[in-house]
Write an enzyme that holds these catalytic residues in place. Structure first.
Site, PDB file in Angstrom:
ATOM      1  N   LYS A 269       0.871  -1.182   0.000  1.00 26.02           N
ATOM      2  CA  LYS A 269       0.000   0.000   0.000  1.00 26.02           C
ATOM      3  C   LYS A 269       0.900   1.222   0.000  1.00 26.02           C
ATOM      4  CE  LYS A 269      -2.889   2.725   3.036  1.00 26.02           C
ATOM      5  NZ  LYS A 269      -3.635   2.786   4.293  1.00 26.02           N
TER       6      LYS A 269
ATOM      7  N   ASN B 294      -9.190   1.025  10.092  1.00 28.72           N
ATOM      8  CA  ASN B 294      -8.242   0.788  11.169  1.00 28.72           C
ATOM      9  C   ASN B 294      -8.690   1.495  12.442  1.00 28.72           C
ATOM     10  OD1 ASN B 294      -6.074   0.254  12.788  1.00 28.72           O
ATOM     11  ND2 ASN B 294      -4.566   1.327  11.578  1.00 28.72           N
TER      12      ASN B 294
END
Lengths: 66, 263, 367
Positions: free
Chosen positions: B101, B210
């Site tokens: 990522k 997250n």
């Protein structure tokens, strides 16, 4: 022998390998990635890679992140 | 009950059973991570790469990530394309696959990603065989450049990282979903299960959550809530928008000129 | 890539049958979506949707107003040459037609331009037949050179060119391109175009894409409704436009709604397109392509044009002659088709204002 590990100057004995260094820091070598003088050292070469005077070593591991 | 047709989701040929991606940052206790993974049903989880700090003795996050999870290392900390490339190569040397990522952030006030630098890093890493999932602003031109650069998905932000403000970029993300022929994974800013559900209902391919899970009072239950919200949103999208009743309106028909019964 | 590949991808599907099979529920679903998919387009072209035109019209009117406001662009065609080597069975310029042919000299083009410029029009469509040896590229460059002095916006409606040729005409002042596939049905296309360069279906199909690739700001596609099955032609036209929009986001893609009218050639459509049908095509295409400008020509009556305006039309021709030399003092040739709305530019502009629309003469001027 003078080297820089993760930005900090350290004195280590002549002929220390990356493997020994990681073990001395009580880290699991399979979970550490090393970059010696801006070049990645694959894990299977930790045993045979000896540090030299003035080397710059980065030792990294995965941590929590998003 | 009627079978729901199989809903394929793939990143670069890798089939995934869940459309929720997790992060590993900001947990009060990393030992919660296995239960969070199980409760959410997620199969992909992000990690960051940092210098080891032997004095910290905090334990290793890898001790807590189930082996069945696919790791998605990020390049957080990178302020330039070159730094992102360097971190990505180091992460791959860890031997946990070639997914990355890309995150390039040079502005610490808002933590917004630098699209131009991200495109350049994507170009380099895609050419080296990485499966690149770049984190970017929801910007059509950047997304198109990422397609040309060889990205495997586009991860537009819903709101600035960690703000939990929901889909502030809704209309821009809608455009990416319509125009970009790559998986769109909404990343950052989703604070509630309903936010994730909304993104999925719009047609996003997946979401990454997250902070909202890690900082919940009960992260495991919140993980389950996000997992179910993502599934519900996806089903809502697949089912197609409901047939709202059409309003009858007798005044001045627009097709009266055709004669006969226009309605 | 070519749009032909998209069409080939649908080869296994009986589209006509799929359209017939669409139900009221499919139409309602399509009407509730923001961005319609090809299956929604099928639903809107179906007989089921044909019974729900008022519902389609309400939604189309909303979409149009939101996208375009109340602005309507005015333009006029300028026919400079009716020499033609094609034998399109349905066209007044058919090579088999007897009667004199004309091509304006550049001085005559200038006289026409002066007459047109006096009407306030700023956008002109440059039209020719298909006769490369007569209306050569050099001739067209000459025409554009003259017209550029009078009009900020020049659009080509001429025979299909190569990309490089389009590049040349853009350099000479062309801003846009209108080119119709006539019918997307390949067999029917072959029967309707028995000879001449236009017989090459594939070369014509790719012409809009070549225009986009060459750098046209504006490209307009359509079928000529009535030549083939209108539902299929309306479907493929809209698919073609969407494909071009997706592939060439820098070019504005527009649509037109030409249907067969009586003309000198005497060919009559075996599937006439009624007012109702034309309305359904407009509504379906407007809903499928909310951003596309849609042109309605003077083939249509004043009543049709005024009624279709709020449902999605954004561009009207005005002060039209479809004959070569129709605007100057010189004698005129055979018309390509009969004009059903003979109103002058001033009259059309007044009509628009009276209905709450703003006539727009100039939208953009190339640098």
């Amino acid at each position: 022998m003078h080297v820089i590990i993760n930005g900090k100057p350290e004195d280590i004995s002549l002929g220390t390998t990356i493997q020994k260094l990681i073990e001395a820091k009580k880290l699991d070598p399979s979970r550490v990635v090393a970059e010696l003088n801006r070049k990645i050292v694959p894990g299977d070469q930790f045993q045979e890679t000896k540090l030299q005077e003035d080397d710059r070593l980065e030792l990294l591991q995965f941590v929590g992140g998003g | 009950m009627r079978e729901i047709p199989e809903d394929l989701f793939e990143i670069r040929g890798k089939r995934l059973g869940s459309r929720l991606f997790l992060g590993t940052g900001k947990y009060g206790d990393d030992a919660l991570i296995p239960d969070v993974c199980a409760a959410s049903g997620a199969e992909v989880i992000t990690v960051a790469l940092r210098r080891v700090d032997p004095d910290a003795h905090t334990g290793n996050v890898m001790d807590h990530i189930p082996r069945t999870m696919r790791l998605l290392p990020n390049t957080s900390g990178a302020r330039t394309a070159n730094e992102a490339v360097r971190i990505a190569r180091l992460a791959r040397a860890m031997g946990c696959g070639d997914w990355i990522k890309i995150e390039v952030i040079a502005d610490n006030n808002y933590l917004l990603p630098d699209g131009y630098a991200t495109v350049r890093a994507t170009e380099t890493l895609a050419a080296e065989g990485f499966v690149v999932l770049p984190y970017v602003n929801a910007d059509l031109y950047v997304a198109r450049d990422l397609v040309s650069a060889g990205a495997a998905a586009v991860m537009p932000l819903g709101a600035p990282i960690g703000t939990n403000r929901g889909l502030q970029t809704r209309e821009m993300i809608r455009i990416l979903i319509e125009e970009i022929d790559l998986p769109i994974i909404v990343d950052a800013g989703l604070g509630l299960p309903s936010h994730a559900c909304e993104a999925m209902e719009m047609g996003a391919d997946a979401v990454l959550v997250n902070t909202a899970i890690a900082t919940a009072n009960d992260p495991v239950t919140m993980a389950r809530a996000f997992g179910e919200a993502v599934r519900a949103g996806r089903l809502g999208f697949l089912a197609g928008p409901g047939a709202q009743r059409m309003r009858a309106d007798a005044s001045s028909p627009l097709t009266g000129f055709l004669g006969g019964d226009g309605a | 890539m070519s749009f032909a590949e998209v069409m080939n991808a649908y080869a296994g599907l009986d589209i006509a049958k799929a359209i017939q099979g669409c139900q009221r529920q499919d139409v309602i679903r399509a009407l509730n979506k923001d961005r319609l998919r090809p299956e929604d387009l099928l639903a809107l072209l179906s007989p089921a949707a044909g019974n729900m035109l008022e519902d389609l019209a309400r939604r189309a009117a909303q979409v149009t107003l939101r996208q375009f406001g109340r602005a309507v662009q005015l333009f006029t065609p300028l026919y400079v040459s009716d020499f033609c080597v094609n034998r399109c069975l349905y066209c007044g310029f058919n090579a088999a037609q007897a009667g004199p042919r004309r091509q304006l000299s550049l001085d005559e083009v200038r006289a026409e331009a002066e007459a047109l410029a006096a009407t306030d029009l700023k956008q002109v469509l440059l039209l020719t037949g298909d006769a490369r040896h007569k209306a050569t590229l050099e001739y067209l460059e000459g025409c554009l050179g003259v017209l550029r002095g009078y009009f900020p916006s020049l659009i080509l409606e001429i025979y299909a060119l190569t990309t490089q040729e389009y590049v040349r005409l853009i350099a000479a002042g062309a801003e846009g391109l209108t080119i119709y596939q006539e019918t997307y049905d390949q067999d029917r296309y072959a029967r309707l175009h028995p000879s001449g360069p236009k017989r090459d279906y594939a070369f014509r199909l790719d012409a809009p894409e070549r225009g986009c690739a060459a750098g046209m700001r504006w490209v307009n596609v359509s079928a000529l409704y009535g030549l083939g099955d209108w539902r299929l032609d309306a479907f493929w036209t809209a698919m073609h436009a969407r494909w071009l929009q997706d592939r060439y986001p820098g070019t504005e893609i527009g649509l037109s709604l030409p249907r067969m009218r009586p003309h000198a050639g005497g060919w009559q459509p075996d599937e006439p397109v009624s007012d109702r049908v034309l309305t359904q095509i407009l509504l379906a295409q407007r809903l499928y392509l909310p951003r596309a400008g849609i042109t309605l020509s003077t083939r249509e009556s004043p009543t049709m044009r005024e009624n279709l305006l709020p449902l999605g039309v954004t561009r009207l021709s005005a002060g039209v002659s479809t004959s070569v030399g129709g605007h100057g003092a010189t004698k005129t040739g055979t018309p390509q088709f009969e004009v059903a709305d003979n109103r002058s530019v001033a009259e059309i502009a007044a009509m628009l204002r009276g209905r709450g629309f703003q006539p727009v003469f100039k939208d953009w001027q190339p640098f």
